[in-house]
Write a protein that holds these residues in place. Structure first.
Motif, PDB file in Angstrom:
ATOM      1  N   THR A 167       7.685   9.134   2.843  1.00  0.00           N
ATOM      2  CA  THR A 167       7.138   9.222   1.385  1.00  0.00           C
ATOM      3  C   THR A 167       7.804   8.044   0.614  1.00  0.00           C
ATOM      4  OG1 THR A 167       7.137  11.827   1.668  1.00  0.00           O
ATOM      5  CG2 THR A 167       7.177  10.578  -0.748  1.00  0.00           C
TER       6      THR A 167
ATOM      7  N   LYS B 128      -6.709  11.883   3.824  1.00  0.00           N
ATOM      8  CA  LYS B 128      -7.438  10.763   4.336  1.00  0.00           C
ATOM      9  C   LYS B 128      -7.327  11.045   5.807  1.00  0.00           C
ATOM     10  CE  LYS B 128      -6.946   7.395   0.770  1.00  0.00           C
ATOM     11  NZ  LYS B 128      -6.402   5.890   0.609  1.00  0.00           N
TER      12      LYS B 128
ATOM     13  N   SER C 215      -2.609  -4.687   5.926  1.00  0.00           N
ATOM     14  CA  SER C 215      -2.190  -4.256   4.835  1.00  0.00           C
ATOM     15  C   SER C 215      -0.468  -4.238   5.293  1.00  0.00           C
ATOM     16  CB  SER C 215      -2.281  -2.908   4.238  1.00  0.00           C
ATOM     17  OG  SER C 215      -2.090  -1.804   5.307  1.00  0.00           O
TER      18      SER C 215
ATOM     19  N   ALA D  16      -2.772   9.152   5.544  1.00  0.00           N
ATOM     20  CA  ALA D  16      -2.077   9.682   4.219  1.00  0.00           C
ATOM     21  C   ALA D  16      -2.857  10.876   3.629  1.00  0.00           C
ATOM     22  CB  ALA D  16      -2.802   8.396   3.335  1.00  0.00           C
TER      23      ALA D  16
ATOM     24  N   GLU E 174      -5.403   6.511  10.630  1.00  0.00           N
ATOM     25  CA  GLU E 174      -5.453   4.922  10.153  1.00  0.00           C
ATOM     26  C   GLU E 174      -4.426   4.343  11.212  1.00  0.00           C
ATOM     27  OE1 GLU E 174      -5.063   1.850   6.593  1.00  0.00           O
ATOM     28  OE2 GLU E 174      -3.553   3.467   6.763  1.00  0.00           O
TER      29      GLU E 174
ATOM     30  N   LYS F 133       5.787   0.399   0.089  1.00  0.00           N
ATOM     31  CA  LYS F 133       4.781   0.735  -1.298  1.00  0.00           C
ATOM     32  C   LYS F 133       4.461   2.254  -1.124  1.00  0.00           C
ATOM     33  CE  LYS F 133       3.095  -4.216  -0.563  1.00  0.00           C
ATOM     34  NZ  LYS F 133       1.734  -4.971  -0.372  1.00  0.00           N
ATOM     35  N   PRO F 134       4.171   2.618  -2.337  1.00  0.00           N
ATOM     36  CA  PRO F 134       3.756   3.975  -2.362  1.00  0.00           C
ATOM     37  C   PRO F 134       2.464   4.424  -1.581  1.00  0.00           C
ATOM     38  CG  PRO F 134       4.273   3.162  -4.572  1.00  0.00           C
ATOM     39  CD  PRO F 134       4.384   1.987  -3.762  1.00  0.00           C
ATOM     40  N   GLU F 135       1.448   3.345  -1.049  1.00  0.00           N
ATOM     41  CA  GLU F 135       0.607   3.507  -0.545  1.00  0.00           C
ATOM     42  C   GLU F 135       0.681   3.852   0.908  1.00  0.00           C
ATOM     43  OE1 GLU F 135       0.638   1.187  -2.825  1.00  0.00           O
ATOM     44  OE2 GLU F 135       0.039  -0.883  -2.263  1.00  0.00           O
ATOM     45  N   ASP F 136       2.078   3.399   1.410  1.00  0.00           N
ATOM     46  CA  ASP F 136       2.516   3.602   2.658  1.00  0.00           C
ATOM     47  C   ASP F 136       2.958   5.103   2.931  1.00  0.00           C
ATOM     48  OD1 ASP F 136       4.177   0.306   2.563  1.00  0.00           O
ATOM     49  OD2 ASP F 136       2.289   0.492   3.548  1.00  0.00           O
ATOM     50  N   THR F 137       2.696   5.987   2.085  1.00  0.00           N
ATOM     51  CA  THR F 137       3.098   7.362   2.181  1.00  0.00           C
ATOM     52  C   THR F 137       2.072   8.030   3.125  1.00  0.00           C
ATOM     53  OG1 THR F 137       4.173   7.575  -0.022  1.00  0.00           O
ATOM     54  CG2 THR F 137       3.148   9.413   0.728  1.00  0.00           C
TER      55      THR F 137
ATOM     56  N   SER G  71       8.445   6.807  -3.021  1.00  0.00           N
ATOM     57  CA  SER G  71       8.200   6.983  -4.417  1.00  0.00           C
ATOM     58  C   SER G  71       9.407   7.116  -5.117  1.00  0.00           C
ATOM     59  CB  SER G  71       7.909   8.608  -4.386  1.00  0.00           C
ATOM     60  OG  SER G  71       7.945   9.037  -5.691  1.00  0.00           O
TER      61      SER G  71
END
Length: 120
Positions: free
Chosen positions: A117, A43, A67, A40, A46, A91-95, A119
């Motif tokens: 992305t 970051k 997650s 991400a 992961e 989800k946005p956090e999968d971007t 969004s």
């Protein structure tokens, strides 16, 4: 030479789906565990998921980061030397930039990565 080439990324709305693919060459694909890894913005790398080789005629083992459990499905086609990641309910956090990796965890070789992305 090991080559891993990802495809299928892009922009999707929250709740949407994407299917990533990875074309592998330069090694015996069917005898290697394969993984997906992501990074991400801002970051580190992961681990997302790993699929093992088939053992004793049974199916391959599949492992997921908490997650993404229940939303992502990893699969492989040994006849085509291809790895897939079906991503649902994004989800946005999968971007992130998603990488195909040879081996367990972060792998010992990774592809160039592909952008996903999420969004509205």
């Amino acid at each position: 030479e090991v080559q891993l080439v990802e495809s299928g990324g892009g922009l999707v709305q929250p709740g949407g789906s994407l299917r990533l693919s990875c074309a592998a060459s330069g090694f015996m694909f069917s005898t290697e565990s394969m993984s997906w890894v992501r990074q991400a913005p801002g970051k580190g790398l992961e681990w997302v998921s790993t699929i093992s080789t088939s053992v004793g005629g049974g199916g391959s083992g599949r492992y997921y980061e908490d997650s993404v459990k229940g939303r992502f499905t990893i699969s492989r086609d040994n006849a085509k030397n291809t790895l897939h990641l079906q991503m649902n309910n994004l989800k946005p956090e999968d971007t992130a930039v998603y990488y195909c990796a040879k081996g367990w965890g972060l792998g010992d070789r990774r592809g160039q990565g592909i952008q996903v992305t999420v969004s509205s």
